[in-house]
Design an enzyme around this catalytic site. Structure first.
Site, PDB file in Angstrom:
ATOM      1  N   ARG A  65      -7.475  -4.901   3.254  1.00  0.00           N
ATOM      2  CA  ARG A  65      -6.201  -4.334   3.142  1.00  0.00           C
ATOM      3  C   ARG A  65      -6.012  -4.348   1.708  1.00  0.00           C
ATOM      4  O   ARG A  65      -5.043  -4.664   0.982  1.00  0.00           O
ATOM      5  CB  ARG A  65      -5.089  -5.489   3.397  1.00  0.00           C
ATOM      6  CG  ARG A  65      -5.232  -5.927   5.131  1.00  0.00           C
ATOM      7  CD  ARG A  65      -4.754  -4.654   5.926  1.00  0.00           C
ATOM      8  NE  ARG A  65      -4.899  -5.167   7.242  1.00  0.00           N
ATOM      9  CZ  ARG A  65      -6.156  -4.982   7.897  1.00  0.00           C
ATOM     10  NH1 ARG A  65      -7.036  -4.634   7.509  1.00  0.00           N
ATOM     11  NH2 ARG A  65      -5.978  -5.585   9.177  1.00  0.00           N
ATOM     12  N   GLU A  84       0.750 -10.118   2.407  1.00  0.00           N
ATOM     13  CA  GLU A  84       0.013  -8.766   2.377  1.00  0.00           C
ATOM     14  C   GLU A  84       1.154  -7.811   2.164  1.00  0.00           C
ATOM     15  O   GLU A  84       0.918  -6.384   1.765  1.00  0.00           O
ATOM     16  CB  GLU A  84      -0.538  -8.759   4.091  1.00  0.00           C
ATOM     17  CG  GLU A  84      -1.186  -7.358   4.269  1.00  0.00           C
ATOM     18  CD  GLU A  84      -1.586  -7.540   5.579  1.00  0.00           C
ATOM     19  OE1 GLU A  84      -2.245  -8.212   6.050  1.00  0.00           O
ATOM     20  OE2 GLU A  84      -1.367  -6.355   6.145  1.00  0.00           O
ATOM     21  N   SER A 113       2.386  -8.002   9.572  1.00  0.00           N
ATOM     22  CA  SER A 113       1.852  -9.251   8.997  1.00  0.00           C
ATOM     23  C   SER A 113       2.205  -9.300   7.755  1.00  0.00           C
ATOM     24  O   SER A 113       1.946  -8.444   6.871  1.00  0.00           O
ATOM     25  CB  SER A 113       0.151  -9.372   8.930  1.00  0.00           C
ATOM     26  OG  SER A 113      -0.425  -8.964  10.125  1.00  0.00           O
TER      27      SER A 113
HETATM   28  C1  LIG Z   1       5.280  -3.693  13.415  1.00  0.00           C
HETATM   29  C2  LIG Z   1       4.365  -3.684  12.165  1.00  0.00           C
HETATM   30  C3  LIG Z   1       2.832  -3.558  12.599  1.00  0.00           C
HETATM   31  C4  LIG Z   1       2.072  -3.506  11.586  1.00  0.00           C
HETATM   32  N1  LIG Z   1       0.612  -3.442  11.980  1.00  0.00           N
HETATM   33  C5  LIG Z   1      -0.420  -3.494  11.151  1.00  0.00           C
HETATM   34  C6  LIG Z   1      -1.807  -3.475  11.429  1.00  0.00           C
HETATM   35  O1  LIG Z   1      -2.062  -3.450  12.734  1.00  0.00           O
HETATM   36  N2  LIG Z   1      -2.596  -3.178  10.280  1.00  0.00           N
HETATM   37  C7  LIG Z   1      -2.243  -2.913   9.141  1.00  0.00           C
HETATM   38  O2  LIG Z   1      -3.150  -2.559   8.415  1.00  0.00           O
HETATM   39  N3  LIG Z   1      -0.851  -2.769   8.822  1.00  0.00           N
HETATM   40  C8  LIG Z   1      -0.107  -2.967   9.623  1.00  0.00           C
HETATM   41  N4  LIG Z   1       1.244  -2.833   9.298  1.00  0.00           N
HETATM   42  C9  LIG Z   1       1.684  -2.661   7.982  1.00  0.00           C
HETATM   43  C10 LIG Z   1       1.828  -1.103   7.714  1.00  0.00           C
HETATM   44  O3  LIG Z   1       1.938  -0.373   8.950  1.00  0.00           O
HETATM   45  C11 LIG Z   1       0.873  -0.531   6.840  1.00  0.00           C
HETATM   46  O4  LIG Z   1       0.857  -1.308   5.905  1.00  0.00           O
HETATM   47  C12 LIG Z   1       0.994   1.022   6.529  1.00  0.00           C
HETATM   48  O5  LIG Z   1       0.114   1.580   5.934  1.00  0.00           O
HETATM   49  C13 LIG Z   1       2.177   1.163   5.609  1.00  0.00           C
HETATM   50  O6  LIG Z   1       2.385   2.891   5.729  1.00  0.00           O
HETATM   51  P1  LIG Z   1       3.822   3.241   5.256  1.00  0.00           P
HETATM   52  O7  LIG Z   1       3.692   4.842   5.161  1.00  0.00           O
HETATM   53  O8  LIG Z   1       4.841   2.849   5.761  1.00  0.00           O
HETATM   54  O9  LIG Z   1       3.600   2.724   3.501  1.00  0.00           O
HETATM   55  P2  LIG Z   1       4.790   2.226   2.651  1.00  0.00           P
HETATM   56  O10 LIG Z   1       4.952   0.928   3.579  1.00  0.00           O
HETATM   57  O11 LIG Z   1       5.711   3.045   2.478  1.00  0.00           O
HETATM   58  O12 LIG Z   1       4.030   1.732   1.227  1.00  0.00           O
HETATM   59  C14 LIG Z   1       2.871   1.043   1.417  1.00  0.00           C
HETATM   60  C15 LIG Z   1       1.803   1.142   0.004  1.00  0.00           C
HETATM   61  O13 LIG Z   1       1.479   2.179  -0.227  1.00  0.00           O
HETATM   62  C16 LIG Z   1       1.895   3.106  -1.076  1.00  0.00           C
HETATM   63  N5  LIG Z   1       2.011   4.725  -0.675  1.00  0.00           N
HETATM   64  C17 LIG Z   1       2.458   5.075   0.380  1.00  0.00           C
HETATM   65  N6  LIG Z   1       2.330   6.375   0.509  1.00  0.00           N
HETATM   66  C18 LIG Z   1       1.602   6.784  -0.717  1.00  0.00           C
HETATM   67  C19 LIG Z   1       1.156   8.134  -1.305  1.00  0.00           C
HETATM   68  N7  LIG Z   1       1.239   9.107  -0.722  1.00  0.00           N
HETATM   69  N8  LIG Z   1       0.516   8.097  -2.496  1.00  0.00           N
HETATM   70  C20 LIG Z   1       0.396   6.737  -3.016  1.00  0.00           C
HETATM   71  N9  LIG Z   1       0.889   5.650  -2.874  1.00  0.00           N
HETATM   72  C21 LIG Z   1       1.301   5.453  -1.581  1.00  0.00           C
HETATM   73  C22 LIG Z   1       3.232   2.513  -1.490  1.00  0.00           C
HETATM   74  O14 LIG Z   1       3.381   2.636  -2.799  1.00  0.00           O
HETATM   75  C23 LIG Z   1       2.984   0.937  -1.036  1.00  0.00           C
HETATM   76  O15 LIG Z   1       2.273   0.480  -2.176  1.00  0.00           O
HETATM   77  C24 LIG Z   1       2.294  -2.995  10.280  1.00  0.00           C
HETATM   78  C25 LIG Z   1       3.707  -3.110   9.936  1.00  0.00           C
HETATM   79  C26 LIG Z   1       4.577  -3.231  11.023  1.00  0.00           C
HETATM   80  C27 LIG Z   1       5.991  -2.870  10.555  1.00  0.00           C
END
Ligand SMILES: Cc1cc2nc3c(=O)[nH]c(=O)nc-3n(C[C@H](O)[C@H](O)[C@H](O)COP(=O)(O)OP(=O)(O)OC[C@H]3O[C@@H](n4cnc5c(N)ncnc54)[C@H](O)[C@@H]3O)c2cc1C
Length: 321
Positions: free
Chosen positions: A150, A317, A221
């Site tokens: 991660r 995380e 998580s």
């Molecule tokens: C119900 C649930 C289940 C989940 N299960 C998992 C799982 O099984 N495994 C797992 O790994 N994660 C899981 N997650 C966490 C989440 O899905 C991941 O971390 C995912 O990558 C977040 O994506 P996001 O687009 O919403 O990014 P955000 O939450 O909006 O951003 C996350 C990070 O990425 C950066 N970022 C986003 N887009 C860009 C871009 N284009 N350029 C530069 N930086 C950027 C942001 O600045 C931030 O630091 C879960 C979350 C939830 C709510």
């Protein structure tokens, strides 16, 4: 987290040209800024007094193809699970175990998302970025991204510096499943196993354990699973013989944070509208009216309770802003 927080500006763009315009705008230059994806791993502890950037760059192109492999380039604004569905529809192997992870393609490369025995870094070839400082395009190869559990260079040395515009993934065109995780293990002997079968199994497990983001706020998580040294683990196991554990290399041991939290008596524990999700104690859920202060108080309470009971420090995380 479904928290009621606001930002001063939100800039969405659909092309790299539009992004260049945003980076030249006075509202961008005069304010602090941060890039977001779908927001599914973000905990804003108060309103954001600056500009949030969000990509709507949405395309999936085949950039290279051989007899047994294909390289796809996906825009950062593609919903991650839509990318997984695209791979499955085309019989490309490698993304299916990450079915149902919320968020977008851009964040997959920042967060090194992973589930059920695979991680994004297993399939990422390279990451296309724009440097916020110079506005120039840069391409990071997989090793340059310094991927770990991660984690990536974009969360450390280059935190808040590079905007991911697209990601290239290499997938297999010949069947290649990863079936090492519990519920998938028994599928190894299934004749004619399909990508859809694996996806449906994973979605069913996820739905039974994790809150549906459309209904209940969470970040998945909340904490990383701690990795402890062997001596510390021996002492922990002597006190709690049933503690689950996994080898983490170099004599170190990974212990599920969810077990530590549940065994500390915190299952269902709540502060205000924030609670330890009873079906999976690694998750902090918004029961409907949580404030940022509730979430912060709860996660700090969990860290101190676990530390006092086991002498183990939990680390979020989630991205806490
Ligand atoms: C119900 C649930 C289940 C989940 N299960 C998992 C799982 O099984 N495994 C797992 O790994 N994660 C899981 N997650 C966490 C989440 O899905 C991941 O971390 C995912 O990558 C977040 O994506 P996001 O687009 O919403 O990014 P955000 O939450 O909006 O951003 C996350 C990070 O990425 C950066 N970022 C986003 N887009 C860009 C871009 N284009 N350029 C530069 N930086 C950027 C942001 O600045 C931030 O630091 C879960 C979350 C939830 C709510």
């Amino acid at each position: 987290m479904h928290l009621d927080v606001r930002c001063k500006y939100l800039a969405e763009y659909s092309t790299t040209q539009e992004l260049a315009e945003v980076l030249n705008a006075p509202e961008y230059k005069q304010n602090r800024s941060m890039h977001i994806g779908g927001g599914s791993n973000l905990v804003f502890t108060r309103d954001y007094d600056g500009m949030l950037l969000h990509s709507k760059i949405q395309f999936i192109n085949t950039v290279n193809e051989t007899a047994d492999k294909v390289t796809l380039e996906a825009g950062a604004g593609i919903v991650w699970d839509d990318f997984v569905k695209y791979c499955i529809a085309h019989n490309y192997y490698g993304a299916e175990n990450m079915s149902g992870i919320p968020g977008e393609v851009g964040a997959s490369a920042v967060q090194n998302i992973g589930s059920y025995g695979t991680e994004a870094c297993d399939i990422i070839l390279q990451v296309h970025c724009i440097d916020k400082h110079t506005g120039k395009t840069e391409i990071f190869s997989n090793p340059q991204c310094q991927y770990a559990y991660r984690d990536s260079i974009f969360k450390n040395e280059y935190y808040n510096r590079y905007i991911v515009t697209s990601v290239e993934y290499t997938l297999s065109k010949t069947p290649r499943f990863t079936l090492t995780y519990g519920p998938l293990r028994e599928m190894a002997s299934t004749p004619m196993l399909t990508l859809n079968h694996v996806r449906e199994t994973i979605l069913a497990v996820r739905n039974s354990k994790l809150p549906n983001p459309a209904e209940t706020g969470s970040v998945g998580s909340f904490f990383k699973n701690p990795i402890i040294d062997e001596n510390q683990f021996i002492a922990l196991q002597a006190a709690y013989p049933l503690v689950p554990h996994y080898p983490a290399g170099e004599g170190r041991v990974k212990v599920p944070a969810g077990w530590l939290i549940e065994n500390a008596g915190l299952k269902g524990f709540s502060i205000g509208g924030a609670c330890v999700y009873p079906k999976q104690c690694l998750v902090i859920a918004n029961t409907g009216n949580a404030t940022p202060a509730d979430v912060v108080a709860l996660y700090k309470h969990i860290i101190s309770t676990v530390s006092n009971k086991y002498g183990i420090e939990l680390h979020p995380e989630a991205n806490i802003i």
